[in-house]
Design an enzyme around this catalytic site. Structure first.
Site, PDB file in Angstrom:
ATOM      1  N   ALA B  35       0.838  -1.207   0.000  1.00 44.95           N
ATOM      2  CA  ALA B  35       0.000   0.000   0.000  1.00 44.95           C
ATOM      3  C   ALA B  35       0.867   1.248   0.000  1.00 44.95           C
ATOM      4  CB  ALA B  35      -0.892  -0.001   1.233  1.00 44.95           C
ATOM      5  N   ASP B  36       0.323   2.349  -0.546  1.00 40.87           N
ATOM      6  CA  ASP B  36       0.982   3.638  -0.340  1.00 40.87           C
ATOM      7  C   ASP B  36       0.115   4.451   0.621  1.00 40.87           C
ATOM      8  OD1 ASP B  36      -1.092   4.797  -1.788  1.00 40.87           O
ATOM      9  OD2 ASP B  36       0.091   5.028  -3.621  1.00 40.87           O
ATOM     10  N   SER B  37       0.537   5.692   0.893  1.00 43.81           N
ATOM     11  CA  SER B  37      -0.163   6.461   1.928  1.00 43.81           C
ATOM     12  C   SER B  37      -1.628   6.722   1.548  1.00 43.81           C
ATOM     13  CB  SER B  37       0.571   7.777   2.190  1.00 43.81           C
ATOM     14  OG  SER B  37       0.612   8.541   1.006  1.00 43.81           O
ATOM     15  N   LEU B  38      -1.903   6.869   0.234  1.00 47.50           N
ATOM     16  CA  LEU B  38      -3.291   7.095  -0.185  1.00 47.50           C
ATOM     17  C   LEU B  38      -4.124   5.827  -0.001  1.00 47.50           C
ATOM     18  CD1 LEU B  38      -2.803   9.216  -3.447  1.00 47.50           C
ATOM     19  CD2 LEU B  38      -3.214  10.006  -1.123  1.00 47.50           C
ATOM     20  N   ASP B  39      -3.492   4.674  -0.269  1.00 49.95           N
ATOM     21  CA  ASP B  39      -4.199   3.405  -0.069  1.00 49.95           C
ATOM     22  C   ASP B  39      -4.634   3.241   1.395  1.00 49.95           C
ATOM     23  OD1 ASP B  39      -3.991   2.314  -2.726  1.00 49.95           O
ATOM     24  OD2 ASP B  39      -1.894   1.830  -2.320  1.00 49.95           O
TER      25      ASP B  39
END
Lengths: 420, 77
Positions: B35-39
Site C-alpha cells: 500500500a501507499d499512503s493514499l491506499d
C-alpha cells in the site's frame, strides 16, 4: 530545426480497441453509435452516443482487464484508462520501451483531455452532498486530473522528459501532437508520447452539451444515422469517447534505431477566433488562419494538400469550415478529398484531434481517403470531394487535419510522407 | 478467526489486491502489502463504512498492520 516523425500509433475508439481494427471499420463505412448504456439516459434529451465497445477483448472489444489491474482501475476515471491503453499500444507499435536511463530522460509525455474526469467529479459531488466530506476518496483528485494520463504513463514506463498536458476542448489532441512536436524540434526531448483521451459520456456530460444545443437529439430511432456531417438533416454532434496516442520521434533518432516511420509532422498552426465561447466566427477566419500557418510552417502550398480530415462535427459549423478550406485551397480544391470521420465514430472531444491525425497517417500509408458516412443529401455544394459514403482510393502524399474547440481555439496539423 | 478479522481481511484483500494468506496479524499495509499512503487512507475509510464507526485521523495513523486494524475496530465497535 530538428525533424519530427511518427513512429507509433495507439487507439481506443467507439468502433474498436486498436488502430487497425478501427481503421478497417472506418473504411468499411461502419458507425460506432448506439443507445447509451453507460448510465440511465431516461432523463436526458439525447439517448445515444458512440461508446467504446466493452467485451472480453476479442473481435475488437475493449477489455479493461487487459490494460490495468482492477485494483488500480478503481482509482482512475475512464479517460485515464483509455489513455493508458492507447499509450501502451503506441509504445509497443513503436518498439520504444527503453531501459537505459539516458533514453528515459529524453522521452516525454504530452497527453491531454477536453474535460477530464467529469463522471468521477459528478459522482463524488453527489457522494459529498449525501454522505459528507469524510467519504471522499483519496484517489478522487489524482483520478480526475487531466494531466494524470501523462503522469501515469510517465510512471509506468519511467519516462523522465517533459511531462505536460493540453486542455483546449476539442482541439486538445491536435494541440498535444503539435506542441509535443515543437518540444522535439527545439531539443527538449527526442521522443514524445502525445495525444488525447476522453470519457465524458455520463449524465452531466450529455445534459451539459444538450443545454449548449450542441448534440444531435432527433435520431433515437436510428442512432447510426445521427452523425451526418455536411448533410441537410444533420442536427448536432454525437458524443464519442476513447483515446488516440502517437509516438513522435526526432527523425535521426528514429532512423538510427531502425524504427518504422509512418509520417513526418511537417507543419502545425494555431489561432484564436476572439469571437464566441461555443460558436466559430461565421467567416471561418480562425480555422483559415490555423491552416494557413500550418502550411507556411511546412513550407508547402495549398495545392500540395491531398487529403483533409475535417473537424466536421455534424453541426451548422460544418459549412463554415468548408468555406474556410475552399478559401485556402482556391482552384486546388478540385483535386482535394476532405472527409469527416466523426460521421463514423462521433466526436471524441479532447481525443478527436489525435484520433483523426492517426486516420490521416493511415490514409497516407494505404493511399485511401476514409468516407464521410450518412452524407445522403448534401447541404453544401463543395468544389472538393467529401468522399460521401465511400472510401476513395487516391494518391495521398500530404495530409491536413483540423481541430476547432470551444473558446475559439483552432489547431491544424500538416503531415507528409518522409523524404530524405 | 473472529468475525471482525474476517471482514477486515476481506476489505484488505479487495483494496490492495493481495493474496489472503499474506494478510497476517503482523502484516504492515505499507511494508508488506504494497500500500501507499493514499491506499491506507482509503482502507480506513472502508473500515469506517463496513463497521459504521468513525476513526479519527490521529487514531488512523496508529493503524499500521492488519492486527492493529482488527484490535482498534474490535474495541471501537
Amino acid at each position: 530545426m530538428r525533424r519530427v516523425v511518427v513512429t507509433g500509433l495507439g487507439m481506443v475508439s467507439p468502433l474498436a480497441c486498436g488502430v487497425e481494427e478501427t481503421w478497417k471499420r472506418i473504411l468499411d463505412g461502419q458507425s460506432g453509435a448506439g443507445p447509451i448504456t453507460k448510465f440511465d439516459a431516461s432523463r436526458v434529451t439525447t439517448k445515444y452516443a458512440c461508446e467504446v465497445p466493452l467485451g472480453d477483448g476479442s473481435d475488437g472489444t475493449f477489455n479493461p482487464d487487459d490494460w490495468m489491474l482492477p485494483k488500480e482501475r478503481r482509482k482512475v476515471d475512464d479517460f485515464i484508462l483509455y489513455g493508458i491503453a492507447a499509450s501502451d499500444m503506441a509504445l509497443k507499435d513503436a518498439g520504444w520501451l527503453p531501459e537505459e536511463e539516458e533514453d528515459k530522460l529524453r522521452t516525454g509525455v504530452m497527453i491531454g483531455s477536453g474535460i477530464g474526469g467529469l463522471s468521477s467529479i459528478a459522482d463524488t459531488a453527489v457522494l459529498l452532498h449525501e454522505r459528507g466530506p469524510r467519504r471522499v476518496s483519496p484517489f478522487f483528485i489524482p483520478g480526475s486530473l487531466i494531466n494524470l494520463i501523462s503522469g501515469q504513463v510517465s510512471i509506468k514506463y519511467g519516462f523522465k522528459g517533459p511531462n505536460h498536458a493540453v486542455v483546449t476542448a476539442c482541439s486538445t489532441g491536435a494541440h498535444a501532437i503539435g506542441d509535443a512536436s515543437r518540444l522535439i524540434q527545439l531539443g527538449d526531448a527526442d521522443v514524445m508520447v502525445a495525444g488525447g483521451a476522453e470519457a465524458a459520456i455520463c449524465e452531466i456530460g450529455i445534459a451539459g452539451f444538450n443545454a449548449c444545443k450542441a448534440l444531435s437529439t432527433k435520431r433515437e430511432d436510428d442512432p447510426q444515422a445521427a452523425s451526418r456531417p455536411y448533410d441537410e438533416d444533420r442536427d448536432g454532434f454525437v458524443m464519442g469517447e476513447g483515446a488516440g496516442i502517437v509516438v513522435l520521434e526526432e527523425y535521426e533518432h528514429a532512423k538510427a534505431r531502425g524504427a518504422k516511420i509512418y509520417a513526418e509532422v511537417l507543419g502545425y498552426g494555431l489561432s484564436g477566433d476572439a469571437y464566441h465561447i461555443t460558436a466559430p466566427s461565421e467567416d471561418g477566419d480562425g480555422g483559415f488562419r490555423a491552416m494557413e500557418a500550418a502550411l507556411a510552417r511546412a513550407g508547402l502550398e495549398p495545392a500540395d494538400v491531398d487529403y483533409i480530415n475535417a473537424h466536421g462535427t455534424s453541426t451548422m459549423a460544418d459549412a463554415v469550415e468548408l468555406k474556410a478550406v475552399e478559401r485556402l485551397l482556391g482552384d486546388a480544391a478540385e483535386k482535394v478529398t476532405m472527409s469527416s470521420t466523426k460521421s463514423s465514430i462521433g466526436h471524441l472531444l479532447g481525443a478527436a484531434g489525435a484520433v483523426e491525425a492517426i486516420f490521416c497517417v493511415l490514409a497516407m500509408r494505404d493511399q485511401i481517403a476514409p468516407p464521410t458516412i450518412n452524407l445522403d443529401n448534401p447541404a453544401v455544394k463543395p468544389r472538393l470531394s467529401l468522399a460521401a459514403n465511400k472510401a476513395e482510393e487516391r494518391e495521398i502524399n500530404v495530409v491536413l487535419s483540423n481541430s476547432f474547440g470551444f473558446g475559439g481555439t483552432n489547431a491544424s496539423l500538416v503531415m507528409g510522407k518522409v523524404t530524405d | 478467526m473472529s468475525d471482525v478479522a474476517d471482514r477486515v481481511k476481506k476489505i484488505v484483500v479487495e483494496h490492495l489486491g493481495v493474496e489472503e494468506d499474506k494478510v497476517t496479524e503482523s502484516a504492515s499495509f505499507i511494508d508488506d502489502l504494497g500500500a501507499d499512503s493514499l491506499d491506507t487512507v482509503e482502507l480506513v475509510m472502508a473500515f469506517e463504512e463496513e463497521f459504521g464507526i468513525e476513526i479519527p485521523d490521529d487514531a488512523a495513523e496508529t493503524i499500521q498492520t492488519f492486527g492493529d486494524a482488527v484490535k482498534f475496530i474490535t474495541e471501537a465497535s
